[in-house]
Write an enzyme that holds these catalytic residues in place. Sequence first.
Site, PDB file in Angstrom:
ATOM      1  N   LYS B  75     -53.949  33.699   4.102  1.00  0.00           N
ATOM      2  CA  LYS B  75     -53.741  35.137   4.323  1.00  0.00           C
ATOM      3  C   LYS B  75     -54.310  35.934   3.142  1.00  0.00           C
ATOM      4  O   LYS B  75     -54.172  35.519   1.983  1.00  0.00           O
ATOM      5  CB  LYS B  75     -52.239  35.404   4.479  1.00  0.00           C
ATOM      6  CG  LYS B  75     -51.864  36.800   4.950  1.00  0.00           C
ATOM      7  CD  LYS B  75     -50.344  36.898   5.158  1.00  0.00           C
ATOM      8  CE  LYS B  75     -49.892  38.264   5.643  1.00  0.00           C
ATOM      9  NZ  LYS B  75     -48.423  38.313   5.846  1.00  0.00           N
ATOM     10  N   SER B 150     -47.004  40.446  10.096  1.00  0.00           N
ATOM     11  CA  SER B 150     -48.272  40.827   9.502  1.00  0.00           C
ATOM     12  C   SER B 150     -49.262  39.678   9.364  1.00  0.00           C
ATOM     13  O   SER B 150     -50.446  39.935   9.183  1.00  0.00           O
ATOM     14  CB  SER B 150     -48.028  41.431   8.125  1.00  0.00           C
ATOM     15  OG  SER B 150     -47.480  40.456   7.245  1.00  0.00           O
ATOM     16  N   SER B 174     -42.928  38.036   9.144  1.00  0.00           N
ATOM     17  CA  SER B 174     -44.386  38.134   9.219  1.00  0.00           C
ATOM     18  C   SER B 174     -45.115  36.821   9.456  1.00  0.00           C
ATOM     19  O   SER B 174     -46.306  36.831   9.762  1.00  0.00           O
ATOM     20  CB  SER B 174     -44.939  38.778   7.944  1.00  0.00           C
ATOM     21  OG  SER B 174     -44.836  40.178   8.039  1.00  0.00           O
TER      22      SER B 174
END
Lengths: 494, 482
Positions: B75, B150, B174
């Site tokens: 990420k 996210s 997330s």
Amino acid sequence: MKESDITHRLIVGFEIHVQLATRSKLFCGCAVEFGAAPNSRTCPVCLGLPGALPVLNRRAFELSMLTGLAMGCDIAPVTKWDRKSYYYPDLPKNYQISQYDVPLAHGGRFEVPHGDETVSARIIRAHLEEDAGKTLHDTPGCSLVDLNRAGTPLLEIVTEPDISSAEDAHVFCTELHRLVTYLGVSHANMQMGQMRFEPNINVAIEADGREYRTPISEVKNLNSFRSVRRAIEFEYQRQVQDWLADPGYVFKERPNENRGWDDDRGVTVFQRGKEAAHDYRYFPEPDLTQVEVTRADVAEIREGLPELPIPRRRRLIEDCGLSADDAATIVSDRATADLFDGAVRAGGPPSTVSKQFVNFWAKLANDRGVSIGALGVAAARMGALARMVDEGTINATAANRIAERMLESSESPDALADAMGLVAVLDADQTREWVDQVFAANEKAVGDAVSNPKKAKGAVGFLRGQVMKISGGKANPKLAGELIEARLAAPRDD
Amino acid sequence: MLTATETADAVRAGRVSARDAVTECVDAIDRSDGKIGAILHVDRDGALRAAGDIDRRLAEGEDIGPIAGVPVAVKDNICTIDSPTTCASGTLKGYVSPFAADVAERLVSAGAVIVAKTNLDEFAMGSSTESSAYFPARNPWDMSRVAGGSSGGSAAAVAARIVPCALGSDTGGSIRQPAAFTGVVGLKPTYGRVSRYGLVAFGSSLDQIGPVTRDVRDAALLLSVIAGHDVRDATSVDRPVPNYVAELDRPIEGLRIGVASDYFGAGLDDAVRTAVEAGLDALRERGAELINVRLPHLKYAIACYYVVATAEASSNLARFDGVHYGHRTADPKDIFDLYSASRREGFGAEVKRRIMLGTFVLSSGYYDAYYDKALRVRTLIRGDFEAAFEKVDLIASPVTPTTAFPIGQKSADPLAMYLADIYTTSANLAGVPAISVPCGLDGDGLPIGMQLSAPWFEEDRLLAAAHQYQSITDHHQRCPKQ
């Protein structure tokens, strides 16, 4: 209202920042170093880069506890960290890691004997925080940021407003400076900003049977004891005059202020009013865990407390018979005081050791711009030198000369005295011979001494000095003095 | 594409080279990611170099590590040194970190190859990856729908089989929510299990890095690599890391699984309820015991979360001011203008909204009513879990109230978006580990996730139960049409 119609008294409290003498910064491993190339002592943590996290420097915490204990504070069993938010270019995270509601130390008192009085202030709290960097405005058209200082550990000490004169403030700050250097918690070099004083000042004014208080002004970042005294004296007068000119100039009706000190002009300068006080939005620092301090931890730190300067001075006066001034000179720094105690332990009589410290060791150190402790002469050798004087092996003048040689030579003072031919002559016949010579050469002084009792004492001193002179410093002054007095008192045989 | 475990086995056995595995991965990204939007940066040359190095060392007989040759996507709020770390924000466009996150170092030293950085909601703030400053991540099961967020990029990439596995970060769901939306496995470890050093902070007391994988075995494999104490993160916990893979076959007979009615109330989509209940039945058939528990303060979790997380975020994001790094406005009038314009231009709407919320709740006069109260509620929520775990070994629930929603549906309604986190934030507030595993599809063929949570540092038990569930079901083997 005229100044003659009122009485007033000064009220002063302090915020004091002490830079701790750790090798590395408070939350990262970067070196704490003054004068390095800009931004060369930085890493992701103190630069506040995304993803970097703080880790507490244990040593900084220990030094803070030590200072807190030395000021008689309680150490919080659990203490925590908080973020104090404000935007400034030299504050890379735009928050400062500090301690808000649970400082590591609180509730102490620092008392300083001053003449027959005691200057005393209660310590509200002492907490640890990180310093900011520096913004430099030297280059036209741009400001530059140096973050070498960012993250340097600072201990902030806050006192109650217990100080009531500029003189007392000076005494208090000087002694607190001595304390932190004594403990080794800070180099406290004032020019380098390692100890900074911020007095909070206002005045209580009695007029018409009522008391008025002026708004509090905080004078920022004073970095000399002299400026502390002068800034407070100036503020005292300014606040009284401002109140006289405007009776509305009172606490809560007019804002408190931050002021700066202009050393050249000797005035404080308005910086900002505190009505627009920052909302720092303190909240607990989630990147750090609470610090738990056990009783055993506190005991261990307390164990490491040295004898503090004030009790040490008292001991030298009461137990060693030193004068207050001599005790102050010897205790001025810890290494010197340790050396004194060491010299006494090595057999040096305290009064002689202290005379030598004040008379020639201090001068030799001064000439070299260091403290006595930094002269590099071992305590045992200093003690031996003092003992030699006390035993009459050498006289004081000779001791001074030997002391100079001791700086370069590692030989014992005994050996040096021998080698320099300064061992005192205790032989009475030899001494009597010198006395005879002196009496013969100084008939007028001898005559004065005999005929005029008022001049007798001075004459003895003079004659003894002459004996020392012609003996090349080898005569024992005590013996010489005795022989001179005996001869003056003896019936004339001529 | 092989799973992480399969890739590691194949590379170790010499059936596949690391270079082949990486090539397949970056080719798949090049070929397919244009329409998905899961990836922000690909470092093809660097990845191939690293893979070649691993192959050479393997040929020399070196034992490199448990995931030698496995391509991993990370990420883009996790710092890596060979590619940008942008947090999908305009303010960090082109920013390259001078240091690598602890997890990135652990991946590399275990032999993994970081092939790409994945898309996310800007600074991990969002539940749909629509707030990425660059482009939204789409759901490989239905390109008109969100991938969740996210960590939507990590989940979409694993679901689309363009990477074998990925790392995400989870502040309020997330990792788990996008995993549920895209039919993959997402694990949020116990707070303190994985170092946050190098994770760009959103809510520091909530953030944890965790794996996003095709199956539980891969999650166990990756967690074994990234977990462990790190002196650079004061909140990381110093306790031994079990071999999570070796623990997977631990039987679940007699395991007490708590079911809280608080998780199955109004707002829960019927299809999700049905699938999760079916999952619970499967666990019971396998020998687990289902026990009713209560988490009475769960209903305050969202409110509590959005106070704590935004407060921390407002402070964590203060550093993006245009002075030291990141976006700086052109020709500022003065320092105030430099700050305000740089931040106005650099941040997107959702980030600004959360900074304002967080600033408000920390402000003098409001602190006690909001932030301080939220901290006290947080203690109660943690207490709920403590009490429940006295009686049960795990707690089961849905991950999300609905399946993936259409792109644009909630982006204009922040509150509706926040409510998508209703079942996930409590694990972050309490600090417990929680996993999302696929448990079926809804009528539109969209994946549904089941959440299991465990007591602090009981990831081994959590993973074993989830693995046992996968050994008797095949939901995790379904994948979107290519």
